[in-house]
Design a protein around this motif. Structure first.
Motif, PDB file in Angstrom:
ATOM      1  N   PHE A   1       0.835  -1.206   0.000  1.00 33.52           N
ATOM      2  CA  PHE A   1       0.000   0.000   0.000  1.00 33.52           C
ATOM      3  C   PHE A   1       0.871   1.259   0.000  1.00 33.52           C
ATOM      4  O   PHE A   1       0.521   2.254  -0.649  1.00 33.52           O
ATOM      5  N   ALA A   2       1.996   1.222   0.726  1.00 32.12           N
ATOM      6  CA  ALA A   2       2.875   2.392   0.767  1.00 32.12           C
ATOM      7  C   ALA A   2       3.468   2.677  -0.604  1.00 32.12           C
ATOM      8  O   ALA A   2       3.607   3.839  -1.009  1.00 32.12           O
ATOM      9  N   SER A   3       3.824   1.608  -1.341  1.00 28.42           N
ATOM     10  CA  SER A   3       4.386   1.809  -2.678  1.00 28.42           C
ATOM     11  C   SER A   3       3.354   2.381  -3.643  1.00 28.42           C
ATOM     12  O   SER A   3       3.705   3.079  -4.602  1.00 28.42           O
ATOM     13  N   PHE A   4       2.081   2.098  -3.403  1.00 23.44           N
ATOM     14  CA  PHE A   4       1.026   2.656  -4.257  1.00 23.44           C
ATOM     15  C   PHE A   4       0.913   4.169  -4.066  1.00 23.44           C
ATOM     16  O   PHE A   4       0.784   4.927  -5.039  1.00 23.44           O
ATOM     17  N   PHE A   5       0.988   4.618  -2.818  1.00 21.26           N
ATOM     18  CA  PHE A   5       0.848   6.048  -2.549  1.00 21.26           C
ATOM     19  C   PHE A   5       2.139   6.809  -2.832  1.00 21.26           C
ATOM     20  O   PHE A   5       2.102   7.932  -3.324  1.00 21.26           O
ATOM     21  N   SER A   6       3.288   6.197  -2.523  1.00 24.02           N
ATOM     22  CA  SER A   6       4.573   6.867  -2.762  1.00 24.02           C
ATOM     23  C   SER A   6       5.671   5.812  -2.751  1.00 24.02           C
ATOM     24  O   SER A   6       6.086   5.358  -1.683  1.00 24.02           O
ATOM     25  N   SER A   7       6.134   5.442  -3.931  1.00 25.11           N
ATOM     26  CA  SER A   7       7.154   4.402  -4.010  1.00 25.11           C
ATOM     27  C   SER A   7       8.454   4.837  -3.347  1.00 25.11           C
ATOM     28  O   SER A   7       9.214   4.013  -2.842  1.00 25.11           O
ATOM     29  N   ALA A   8       8.708   6.146  -3.324  1.00 23.71           N
ATOM     30  CA  ALA A   8       9.943   6.637  -2.714  1.00 23.71           C
ATOM     31  C   ALA A   8       9.901   6.552  -1.195  1.00 23.71           C
ATOM     32  O   ALA A   8      10.952   6.546  -0.542  1.00 23.71           O
ATOM     33  N   MET A   9       8.704   6.478  -0.623  1.00 24.52           N
ATOM     34  CA  MET A   9       8.564   6.502   0.830  1.00 24.52           C
ATOM     35  C   MET A   9       8.224   5.137   1.415  1.00 24.52           C
ATOM     36  O   MET A   9       8.050   5.023   2.622  1.00 24.52           O
ATOM     37  N   LYS A  10       8.128   4.107   0.572  1.00 20.04           N
ATOM     38  CA  LYS A  10       7.655   2.820   1.091  1.00 20.04           C
ATOM     39  C   LYS A  10       8.605   2.237   2.138  1.00 20.04           C
ATOM     40  O   LYS A  10       8.163   1.655   3.131  1.00 20.04           O
ATOM     41  N   GLU A  11       9.921   2.404   1.934  1.00 23.39           N
ATOM     42  CA  GLU A  11      10.869   1.881   2.907  1.00 23.39           C
ATOM     43  C   GLU A  11      10.731   2.614   4.234  1.00 23.39           C
ATOM     44  O   GLU A  11      10.805   2.008   5.315  1.00 23.39           O
ATOM     45  N   VAL A  12      10.512   3.932   4.162  1.00 22.17           N
ATOM     46  CA  VAL A  12      10.348   4.719   5.380  1.00 22.17           C
ATOM     47  C   VAL A  12       9.128   4.248   6.160  1.00 22.17           C
ATOM     48  O   VAL A  12       9.166   4.098   7.388  1.00 22.17           O
ATOM     49  N   VAL A  13       8.018   4.004   5.448  1.00 21.65           N
ATOM     50  CA  VAL A  13       6.789   3.559   6.105  1.00 21.65           C
ATOM     51  C   VAL A  13       6.998   2.206   6.781  1.00 21.65           C
ATOM     52  O   VAL A  13       6.612   2.002   7.934  1.00 21.65           O
ATOM     53  N   VAL A  14       7.642   1.274   6.068  1.00 21.28           N
ATOM     54  CA  VAL A  14       7.839  -0.068   6.622  1.00 21.28           C
ATOM     55  C   VAL A  14       8.726  -0.025   7.857  1.00 21.28           C
ATOM     56  O   VAL A  14       8.392  -0.594   8.907  1.00 21.28           O
ATOM     57  N   PHE A  15       9.851   0.665   7.766  1.00 20.67           N
ATOM     58  CA  PHE A  15      10.779   0.672   8.888  1.00 20.67           C
ATOM     59  C   PHE A  15      10.294   1.544  10.035  1.00 20.67           C
ATOM     60  O   PHE A  15      10.729   1.369  11.176  1.00 20.67           O
ATOM     61  N   SER A  16       9.383   2.470   9.737  1.00 22.21           N
ATOM     62  CA  SER A  16       8.791   3.262  10.824  1.00 22.21           C
ATOM     63  C   SER A  16       7.911   2.411  11.723  1.00 22.21           C
ATOM     64  O   SER A  16       7.616   2.798  12.863  1.00 22.21           O
ATOM     65  N   LEU A  17       7.498   1.247  11.220  1.00 20.60           N
ATOM     66  CA  LEU A  17       6.710   0.339  12.056  1.00 20.60           C
ATOM     67  C   LEU A  17       7.492  -0.101  13.284  1.00 20.60           C
ATOM     68  O   LEU A  17       6.896  -0.477  14.304  1.00 20.60           O
ATOM     69  N   LEU A  18       8.817  -0.081  13.197  1.00 15.56           N
ATOM     70  CA  LEU A  18       9.636  -0.518  14.325  1.00 15.56           C
ATOM     71  C   LEU A  18       9.425   0.352  15.560  1.00 15.56           C
ATOM     72  O   LEU A  18       9.505  -0.135  16.687  1.00 15.56           O
ATOM     73  N   ILE A  19       9.156   1.637  15.357  1.00 12.88           N
ATOM     74  CA  ILE A  19       9.070   2.560  16.494  1.00 12.88           C
ATOM     75  C   ILE A  19       7.910   2.205  17.413  1.00 12.88           C
ATOM     76  O   ILE A  19       8.116   1.961  18.615  1.00 12.88           O
ATOM     77  N   PRO A  20       6.651   2.138  16.914  1.00 10.69           N
ATOM     78  CA  PRO A  20       5.564   1.765  17.834  1.00 10.69           C
ATOM     79  C   PRO A  20       5.688   0.339  18.359  1.00 10.69           C
ATOM     80  O   PRO A  20       5.308   0.065  19.508  1.00 10.69           O
ATOM     81  N   VAL A  21       6.234  -0.577  17.544  1.00 12.48           N
ATOM     82  CA  VAL A  21       6.388  -1.957  18.003  1.00 12.48           C
ATOM     83  C   VAL A  21       7.369  -2.038  19.165  1.00 12.48           C
ATOM     84  O   VAL A  21       7.113  -2.692  20.178  1.00 12.48           O
ATOM     85  N   LEU A  22       8.501  -1.353  19.030  1.00  5.33           N
ATOM     86  CA  LEU A  22       9.493  -1.372  20.098  1.00  5.33           C
ATOM     87  C   LEU A  22       8.966  -0.679  21.357  1.00  5.33           C
ATOM     88  O   LEU A  22       9.222  -1.135  22.483  1.00  5.33           O
ATOM     89  N   LEU A  23       8.222   0.418  21.187  1.00  2.00           N
ATOM     90  CA  LEU A  23       7.617   1.067  22.343  1.00  2.00           C
ATOM     91  C   LEU A  23       6.624   0.153  23.039  1.00  2.00           C
ATOM     92  O   LEU A  23       6.603   0.047  24.279  1.00  2.00           O
ATOM     93  N   TRP A  24       5.813  -0.534  22.235  1.00  2.00           N
ATOM     94  CA  TRP A  24       4.819  -1.448  22.813  1.00  2.00           C
ATOM     95  C   TRP A  24       5.495  -2.599  23.557  1.00  2.00           C
ATOM     96  O   TRP A  24       5.116  -2.945  24.670  1.00  2.00           O
ATOM     97  N   ARG A  25       6.526  -3.174  22.959  1.00  2.30           N
ATOM     98  CA  ARG A  25       7.208  -4.293  23.612  1.00  2.30           C
ATOM     99  C   ARG A  25       7.941  -3.822  24.864  1.00  2.30           C
ATOM    100  O   ARG A  25       8.031  -4.549  25.849  1.00  2.30           O
ATOM    101  N   SER A  26       8.468  -2.614  24.822  1.00  2.00           N
ATOM    102  CA  SER A  26       9.136  -2.090  26.005  1.00  2.00           C
ATOM    103  C   SER A  26       8.157  -1.935  27.159  1.00  2.00           C
ATOM    104  O   SER A  26       8.460  -2.281  28.305  1.00  2.00           O
ATOM    105  N   LEU A  27       6.954  -1.421  26.873  1.00  2.00           N
ATOM    106  CA  LEU A  27       5.945  -1.278  27.913  1.00  2.00           C
ATOM    107  C   LEU A  27       5.431  -2.637  28.383  1.00  2.00           C
ATOM    108  O   LEU A  27       5.164  -2.841  29.564  1.00  2.00           O
TER     109      LEU A  27
END
Length: 352
Positions: free
Chosen positions: A311-337
């Motif tokens: 879905f990220a590549s559909f909206f902006s192929s240049a930003m798809k990697e940023v969107v995918v790797f940004s998932l790490l931030i909330p996941v790591l925060l959630w696991r830390s809590l």
């Protein structure tokens, strides 16, 4: 975005997620047994795809030279260890396992490289070349520092990736290749959705291997030994399970998963010598969602990463990697809590 487009993106994302699923399972397996975040996993997948591409062009794959170099280095390390111990006990067996055995698929690959053989022969040989890579890298880079902290092991894994990528450039060159589709045909599903046979193969293979993975750990003695080592290395050793042997088994299984991933993804995208890093990193996101311990959650996380990437590549192929790797931030925060800062277990005595 229309519902038809959303459906197409979802199917495409699930196909990519199937590759990340296999890679994520391999990462979790190695980490749970050896505490190593095996960053070069994606490199093995990319090299397998490049190997099959070389076979299809009737060229000698660079994997032969790469595996031969790794086997030579591992053999020299075994000889050095025997000299330091002043004992040759088990040396012949180790030299056979690390020095001679990996050369068998190299010889087979050399024999068929310039011949017009069917894909049913090329694929097993390409997978055979991938199998020894994991155990050889383990022997060279991780076995000497097996008792180090997870952070040190991670740093070594990252450095090993760059070293392997450099060897990949040397043996494969800078050109990118794409393999021919393993399954031809286009199928129209109800609702007008068109899907290729290659995508069906990717998703079916992931489901089948995930089921086999579950049965292996639940039903086989080797799988139970791996689970025991993952839970408690010291306890496993006390009941006669050798962590060193289970580690080799884990790397073999992970190498097989990496090889299959490379075979499946080769027809879908152009693979370069350094393409494995992104494959492994996206699978790592799915593994982090599973906490590097849960296979089912890792599988779901990998599929989620694949869909998000589509879905990220559909909206902006240049930003798809940023969107995918940004998932790490909330996941790591959630696991830390969720862990509630339960303490650092890196300094546990693992090998007694």
């Amino acid at each position: 975005m229309t519902p038809d487009i959303a459906l197409i993106l979802t199917v495409d994302g699930l196909a990519n997620g199937a590759i990340y699923l296999l890679a994520g399972l391999g990462l979790v397996l190695i980490f749970s047994v050896t505490r190593v975040v095996f960053v070069p996993f994606g490199d093995i997948a990319a090299f397998t795809a490049l190997t099959l591409a070389a076979f299809q062009m009737q060229r000698v794959p660079g994997t032969i030279g790469l595996v031969a170099v790794l086997a030579a280095v591992a053999s020299l390390m075994e000889l050095g260890a025997a000299v330091r111990r002043r004992s040759a006990d088990g040396l012949a067996q180790r030299l056979f396992g690390y020095g001679l055995l990996p050369l068998i698929p190299c010889g087979l690959a050399w024999l068929i490289a310039a011949r017009d053989v069917p894909e049913i022969v090329r694929i097993p040989v390409a997978l055979g070349l991938a199998l020894p890579m994991g155990p050889l890298l383990d022997r060279i880079a991780f076995r000497p520092i097996a008792d180090a902290s997870v952070l040190v092991l991670l740093i070594v894994a990252i450095a090993l990736h760059f070293a392997i990528a450099g060897l990949g450039l040397l043996f494969f060159g800078p050109e990118g290749f794409r393999t021919t589709a393993l399954v031809d045909g286009i199928f129209e599903l109800p609702g007008g959705l068109v899907i290729t046979g290659q995508l069906i193969l990717m998703m079916a293979s992931a489901v089948l291997l995930a089921v086999l993975f579950f049965l292996f750990f639940e039903r086989s003695l080797i799988g139970k030994a791996l689970r025991a080592t993952a839970v408690n290395r010291t306890g496993a050793r006390l009941v006669g399970i050798r962590p060193e042997r289970t580690g080799v088994t884990a790397y073999l299984i992970a190498s097989a998963l990496a090889g299959i991933s490379g075979i499946l993804i080769g027809p879908s995208t152009t693979i370069y010598y350094d393409s494995g890093f992104l494959i492994g990193l996206k699978a790592f996101v799915g593994a982090i969602i599973g906490g590097l311990v849960s296979y089912p959650v890792t599988a779901l996380g990998a599929l989620f990463v694949g869909v998000m990437e589509s879905f990220a590549s559909f909206f902006s192929s240049a930003m798809k990697e940023v969107v995918v790797f940004s998932l790490l931030i909330p996941v790591l925060l959630w696991r830390s809590l969720a862990l509630a800062h339960g303490g650092d277990e890196e300094h546990e005595e693992l090998d007694g």
